[in-house]
Design a protein around this motif. Structure first.
Motif, mmCIF file in Angstrom:
data_model
loop_
_atom_site.group_PDB
_atom_site.id
_atom_site.type_symbol
_atom_site.label_atom_id
_atom_site.label_comp_id
_atom_site.label_asym_id
_atom_site.label_seq_id
_atom_site.Cartn_x
_atom_site.Cartn_y
_atom_site.Cartn_z
ATOM 1 N N UNK A 110 0.828 -1.207 0.000
ATOM 2 C CA UNK A 110 0.000 0.000 0.000
ATOM 3 C C UNK A 110 0.867 1.263 0.000
ATOM 4 N N UNK A 111 2.039 1.183 0.644
ATOM 5 C CA UNK A 111 2.965 2.321 0.617
ATOM 6 C C UNK A 111 3.472 2.547 -0.803
ATOM 7 N N UNK A 112 3.864 1.446 -1.449
ATOM 8 C CA UNK A 112 4.334 1.531 -2.842
ATOM 9 C C UNK A 112 3.227 2.067 -3.749
ATOM 10 N N UNK A 113 2.031 1.504 -3.605
ATOM 11 C CA UNK A 113 0.888 1.940 -4.423
ATOM 12 C C UNK A 113 0.573 3.408 -4.172
ATOM 13 N N UNK A 114 0.446 3.776 -2.891
ATOM 14 C CA UNK A 114 0.060 5.140 -2.549
ATOM 15 C C UNK A 114 1.080 6.163 -2.996
ATOM 16 N N UNK A 115 2.364 5.839 -2.827
ATOM 17 C CA UNK A 115 3.428 6.781 -3.148
ATOM 18 C C UNK A 115 3.450 7.136 -4.627
ATOM 19 N N UNK A 116 3.536 6.121 -5.496
ATOM 20 C CA UNK A 116 3.681 6.460 -6.916
ATOM 21 C C UNK A 116 2.359 6.804 -7.579
ATOM 22 N N UNK A 117 1.251 6.361 -7.001
ATOM 23 C CA UNK A 117 -0.041 6.714 -7.576
ATOM 24 C C UNK A 117 -0.339 8.197 -7.427
ATOM 25 N N UNK A 118 0.369 8.868 -6.507
ATOM 26 C CA UNK A 118 0.258 10.322 -6.409
ATOM 27 C C UNK A 118 0.778 10.974 -7.692
ATOM 28 N N UNK A 119 1.886 10.448 -8.226
ATOM 29 C CA UNK A 119 2.409 10.946 -9.505
ATOM 30 C C UNK A 119 1.453 10.612 -10.646
ATOM 31 N N UNK A 120 0.890 9.416 -10.576
ATOM 32 C CA UNK A 120 -0.076 8.966 -11.591
ATOM 33 C C UNK A 120 -1.282 9.905 -11.631
ATOM 34 N N UNK A 121 -1.832 10.206 -10.470
ATOM 35 C CA UNK A 121 -3.005 11.092 -10.404
ATOM 36 C C UNK A 121 -2.646 12.529 -10.764
ATOM 37 N N UNK A 122 -1.417 12.931 -10.431
ATOM 38 C CA UNK A 122 -0.953 14.263 -10.838
ATOM 39 C C UNK A 122 -0.943 14.373 -12.362
ATOM 40 N N UNK A 123 -0.455 13.320 -13.020
ATOM 41 C CA UNK A 123 -0.423 13.318 -14.485
ATOM 42 C C UNK A 123 -1.840 13.346 -15.053
ATOM 43 N N UNK A 124 -2.755 12.582 -14.449
ATOM 44 C CA UNK A 124 -4.155 12.604 -14.895
ATOM 45 C C UNK A 124 -4.748 14.001 -14.731
ATOM 46 N N UNK A 125 -4.407 14.650 -13.615
ATOM 47 C CA UNK A 125 -4.910 16.004 -13.356
ATOM 48 C C UNK A 125 -4.345 16.998 -14.374
ATOM 49 N N UNK A 126 -3.053 16.914 -14.603
ATOM 50 C CA UNK A 126 -2.381 17.860 -15.496
ATOM 51 C C UNK A 126 -2.875 17.728 -16.937
ATOM 52 N N UNK A 127 -3.076 16.510 -17.394
ATOM 53 C CA UNK A 127 -3.438 16.260 -18.792
ATOM 54 C C UNK A 127 -4.940 16.297 -19.041
ATOM 55 N N UNK A 128 -5.723 16.284 -17.964
ATOM 56 C CA UNK A 128 -7.190 16.244 -18.069
ATOM 57 C C UNK A 128 -7.676 15.020 -18.850
ATOM 58 N N UNK A 129 -6.939 13.911 -18.715
ATOM 59 C CA UNK A 129 -7.364 12.666 -19.355
ATOM 60 C C UNK A 129 -8.714 12.204 -18.802
ATOM 61 N N UNK A 130 -8.951 12.531 -17.553
ATOM 62 C CA UNK A 130 -10.246 12.288 -16.912
ATOM 63 C C UNK A 130 -10.640 13.591 -16.223
ATOM 64 N N UNK A 131 -11.889 13.736 -15.798
ATOM 65 C CA UNK A 131 -12.275 14.968 -15.085
ATOM 66 C C UNK A 131 -11.356 15.244 -13.897
#
Length: 232
Positions: A155-176
């Motif tokens: 969960x630490x591994x998932x949570x840590x890098x998924x922050x970058x993943x969600x940041x990219x989703x936010x920046x690119x507006x791939x999803x709302x």
């Protein structure tokens, strides 16, 4: 030329939709497999004197373990499926997402295999007449604590890098962006929850739920809507 460009755009849009749906299905499959698998195993381990019950219920334990292994495979599948789309926007984050999800899967596999030790231990415990010998309980608790620890580490591994993943989703507006923000909050909470658990402070399900909810909302969005079409 214009017709050719239009045809290429349609093909890309269809490919993105297909990729999004596959990723969405894998997200839901991973969640369902882990919940069911862990539920089967925990239903045996959470009873009093669990060592008397593990071996007689070994089929249930093995099925639970196999479901957890399916979750691990799906986790890697998610990253590989999303890589071509994420790579268009940030190759470093895309590669990192694959790497960290592979690490997460390896940790989960180690945890999923620990019940095999309990099956063997339970058999010996029953054959010995359920003695009070402390080494049976000691080994059993080591296996259970190992499973708990590997889950929190994953969960630490998932949570840590998924922050970058969600940041990219936010920046690119791939999803709302609202869903991306919910993902950032969810994975930050998940990371905090796992760290607290490892250091002996149990926050319960409060910090775990936002991340778990994102991993249901996000894939449903991918299946129904897909990624934003006007992506590079």
């Amino acid at each position: 030329m214009r017709e050719k460009m239009k045809r290429k755009t349609v093909i890309t849009m269809n490919s993105n939709k297909k990729t999004a749906r596959i990723a969405g299905v894998l997200f839901l499959a991973a969640t369902a497999a882990y919940i069911l698998g862990n539920g089967l195993i925990e239903s045996i381990l959470n009873v009093p004197d669990y060592l008397l019950h593990v071996y007689p219920n070994k089929t249930k334990v093995i099925v639970g373990m196999l479901l957890e292994l399916i979750n691990s495979a799906a986790v890697v599948g998610i990253a590989i499926t999303l890589f071509p789309i994420l790579k268009k926007h940030n190759e470093t984050i895309a590669l990192g997402y694959v790497a960290f999800r592979v690490i997460e899967a390896i940790i989960l596999i180690v945890g999923a295999l620990s019940p095999l030790l309990l099956i063997s231990l339970s058999k010996q415990y029953i054959e010995a007449g359920a003695p009070d010998a402390s080494y049976f309980q000691t080994i059993g608790m080591l296996a259970i604590n190992g499973k708990f620890l590997t889950f929190q580490l994953s969960m630490i591994v998932l949570g840590l890098y998924s922050l970058f993943f969600c940041y990219l989703l936010f920046k690119t507006k791939l999803i709302p962006r609202l869903i991306s923000v919910f993902g950032l909050i969810g994975y930050a909470s998940l990371l905090t929850s796992a760290l607290l658990e490892i250091f002996g402070y149990s926050p319960g399900m409060v910090l775990f739920l936002p991340g778990a909810l994102f991993e249901i909302i996000f894939p449903i969005w991918l299946i129904v809507k897909g990624f934003k079409e006007n992506t590079p």
